[in-house]
Scaffold this motif. Sequence first.
Motif: not given
Length: 203
Positions: A138-141, A183-188, A193-197
Amino acid sequence: MQVQQPLDLRGMKLFRGLIGPEEQRHLVEGLRDVVRAAPLFHPVTSSGKQMSVRMTSAGRFGWVSDRQGYRYSETHPAGIPWPAIPEIALEVWRMVSGTERMPECCLINFYDAGAKMGMHQDRDEADFDQPVVSISLGDEALFRVGNLTRGGRTESVWLSSGDVLVMGAEARLLYHGVDRIKAGSSMLLPRGGRINLTLRVVT
């Protein structure tokens, strides 16, 4: 997925774009199944402060935090067992971890546009010789890494969707955190938002 030469970040190994777009979408679908079985929740620190990230877990253990402290548990706060770790995440672990052991926990953090994670060490596990493998979706962090003790000079790098970071060897206990989300840096993820595993050996 094909492993390329990683970038070095104070001893951490950063594999840029290791997970391709189609594999990212499949992994997100697998994570939706995890969240349906073990819903996201806001953890609370031992002082009672609610964290800005929401989280859940997959695997034998999940990481939980409340007024009793930080720890691993075999059950979700609702009392249900954690679901299985998605196979794509396990494939990433096999490719980059450098260990024969398999992860016992996949901690899933969801960051909305305003969420962040303060500088911390991952030290609730029993064996620090085992790495932590981090997957960004998702979005960049803006990821910041420091030293083995608090304070001192730090370095920051933007992590993009599909990037994989391996924290092992001498870099295993470096302080690290997430300062902000772009925010908005990914369309996934349809809602952003961002998911981190983070995959870990616990015992």
